[in-house]
Design a protein around this motif. Sequence first.
Motif, short mmCIF file in Angstrom:
data_model
loop_
_atom_site.label_atom_id
_atom_site.label_comp_id
_atom_site.label_asym_id
_atom_site.label_seq_id
_atom_site.Cartn_x
_atom_site.Cartn_y
_atom_site.Cartn_z
N LYS A 184 74.23 28.11 -48.94
CA LYS A 184 74.89 29.40 -48.60
C LYS A 184 74.28 29.96 -47.31
O LYS A 184 74.98 30.37 -46.39
N ALA A 185 72.97 29.88 -47.22
CA ALA A 185 72.30 30.40 -46.01
C ALA A 185 72.72 29.55 -44.81
O ALA A 185 72.97 30.07 -43.71
N TRP A 186 72.83 28.25 -45.00
CA TRP A 186 73.24 27.34 -43.90
C TRP A 186 74.66 27.71 -43.44
O TRP A 186 74.91 27.81 -42.22
N LEU A 187 75.55 27.99 -44.37
CA LEU A 187 76.93 28.34 -44.00
C LEU A 187 76.98 29.68 -43.26
O LEU A 187 77.89 29.92 -42.46
N ALA A 188 75.99 30.53 -43.48
CA ALA A 188 75.99 31.86 -42.84
C ALA A 188 75.38 31.81 -41.43
O ALA A 188 75.46 32.77 -40.67
N CYS A 189 74.79 30.65 -41.06
CA CYS A 189 74.14 30.53 -39.74
C CYS A 189 75.18 30.23 -38.66
O CYS A 189 76.30 29.81 -38.94
N ASP A 190 74.76 30.39 -37.41
CA ASP A 190 75.60 30.00 -36.26
C ASP A 190 75.62 28.47 -36.17
O ASP A 190 74.59 27.86 -35.87
N PRO A 191 76.77 27.84 -36.42
CA PRO A 191 76.82 26.37 -36.42
C PRO A 191 76.42 25.74 -35.08
O PRO A 191 75.98 24.61 -35.03
N GLN A 192 76.58 26.54 -34.00
CA GLN A 192 76.27 26.00 -32.67
C GLN A 192 74.77 26.05 -32.34
O GLN A 192 74.34 25.50 -31.34
N GLN A 193 74.02 26.73 -33.20
CA GLN A 193 72.56 26.86 -32.93
C GLN A 193 71.93 25.47 -32.81
O GLN A 193 72.08 24.63 -33.69
N ILE A 194 71.27 25.22 -31.67
CA ILE A 194 70.56 23.93 -31.49
C ILE A 194 69.29 23.98 -32.32
O ILE A 194 68.52 24.93 -32.22
N VAL A 195 69.08 22.97 -33.15
CA VAL A 195 67.87 22.88 -33.96
C VAL A 195 66.85 21.99 -33.25
O VAL A 195 65.68 22.34 -33.15
N TYR A 196 67.29 20.86 -32.71
CA TYR A 196 66.37 20.05 -31.93
C TYR A 196 67.10 19.22 -30.88
O TYR A 196 68.29 18.95 -31.01
N ASP A 197 66.33 18.87 -29.85
CA ASP A 197 66.80 17.97 -28.79
C ASP A 197 65.89 16.75 -28.78
O ASP A 197 64.68 16.89 -28.93
N VAL A 198 66.47 15.59 -28.60
CA VAL A 198 65.66 14.38 -28.42
C VAL A 198 65.96 13.85 -27.02
O VAL A 198 67.12 13.66 -26.66
N GLU A 199 64.90 13.71 -26.22
CA GLU A 199 65.07 13.13 -24.88
C GLU A 199 64.43 11.76 -24.91
O GLU A 199 63.26 11.65 -25.30
N MET A 200 65.21 10.77 -24.53
CA MET A 200 64.68 9.40 -24.66
C MET A 200 64.74 8.68 -23.32
O MET A 200 65.65 8.89 -22.53
N VAL A 201 63.76 7.78 -23.10
CA VAL A 201 63.86 6.88 -21.96
C VAL A 201 64.83 5.79 -22.40
O VAL A 201 64.72 5.25 -23.51
N ASP A 202 65.84 5.54 -21.56
CA ASP A 202 66.91 4.65 -21.98
C ASP A 202 66.51 3.18 -21.81
O ASP A 202 66.96 2.49 -20.92
N SER A 203 65.61 2.74 -22.71
CA SER A 203 65.11 1.36 -22.58
C SER A 203 66.20 0.37 -22.98
O SER A 203 66.99 0.64 -23.89
N ALA A 204 66.19 -0.79 -22.34
CA ALA A 204 67.14 -1.85 -22.73
C ALA A 204 66.62 -2.46 -24.04
O ALA A 204 65.47 -2.90 -24.10
N PRO A 205 67.44 -2.45 -25.11
CA PRO A 205 66.93 -2.90 -26.43
C PRO A 205 66.80 -4.41 -26.53
O PRO A 205 67.40 -5.04 -27.38
N ILE A 206 66.00 -4.99 -25.65
CA ILE A 206 65.78 -6.45 -25.74
C ILE A 206 64.69 -6.70 -26.79
O ILE A 206 64.01 -5.77 -27.20
N ALA A 207 64.55 -7.94 -27.20
CA ALA A 207 63.60 -8.27 -28.27
C ALA A 207 62.20 -7.74 -27.91
O ALA A 207 61.72 -7.91 -26.79
N GLY A 208 61.63 -6.99 -28.86
CA GLY A 208 60.26 -6.51 -28.67
C GLY A 208 60.16 -5.22 -27.89
O GLY A 208 59.08 -4.65 -27.74
N ALA A 209 61.32 -4.71 -27.41
CA ALA A 209 61.26 -3.50 -26.58
C ALA A 209 60.99 -2.28 -27.46
O ALA A 209 61.24 -2.28 -28.66
#
Length: 187
Positions: A41-66
């Motif tokens: 109920k509390a979650w439904l009453a919140c602003d849905p657009q509120q950012i809770v977290y951001d993840v910033e990642m280095v865009d590594s190439a997913p090669i074996a072992g990366a």
Amino acid sequence: MTISITQPPQVAWASGQFTNGPLIRKSTRLQNLTHVFMDEKAWLACDPQQIVYDVEMVDSAPIAGALYTGVTHLQPGKVGDEYFMTRGHFHAQREQGEVYYGLRGSGLLLLQDEKGTARLEPVFPGSVHIIPGFTAHRLINTGNDILSALAVWPCAAGHDYAALTQGFNLRVVEEVGRVQLKEYHHD
Ligand SMILES: O=P(O)(O)OC[C@H]1O[C@](O)(CO)[C@@H](O)[C@@H]1O
Ligand SMILES: [Fe+2]
């Protein structure tokens, strides 16, 4: 022999944000965190657009072992009396571990094994967390500032959210101004 010097991505301690290098950034808002918080109920009453977290990642190439390297910036806040937190996950390749490194703010890292045994580690600037394989992990911000943590994990690890349909068995709330732990089992 030519010697090349290339600028590495750099974490600026104050913000915990990468200041250069190929980055991808993903924001998670309250509306994306369905069935994560105890108090629907509390979650439904919140602003849905509120950012809770951001993840910033280095865009590594997913090669074996990366390895992937990312910084999670978790906002301070609560849904009802439950602190903001990441969704939390097992790795799709269960045996794959992860390292977290506290950069900024204060919070908790919640770890839960496949038998449902949960434990917490305080997260603060400089804290180092070795997340073993077969262990679900969730970051929780119990402070009044942004909680930022650097993470390094194998590109092959993947994320398994479905395995946590029952959620985590330990919840962290604020009661009479203090951080309280609560056992919680989905009915
Ligand atoms: O995927 P979640 O559980 O929302 O966690 C946020 C991020 O934290 C990490 O474990 C480290 O940044 C990422 O793998 C993940 O995407
Ligand atoms: Fe992870």
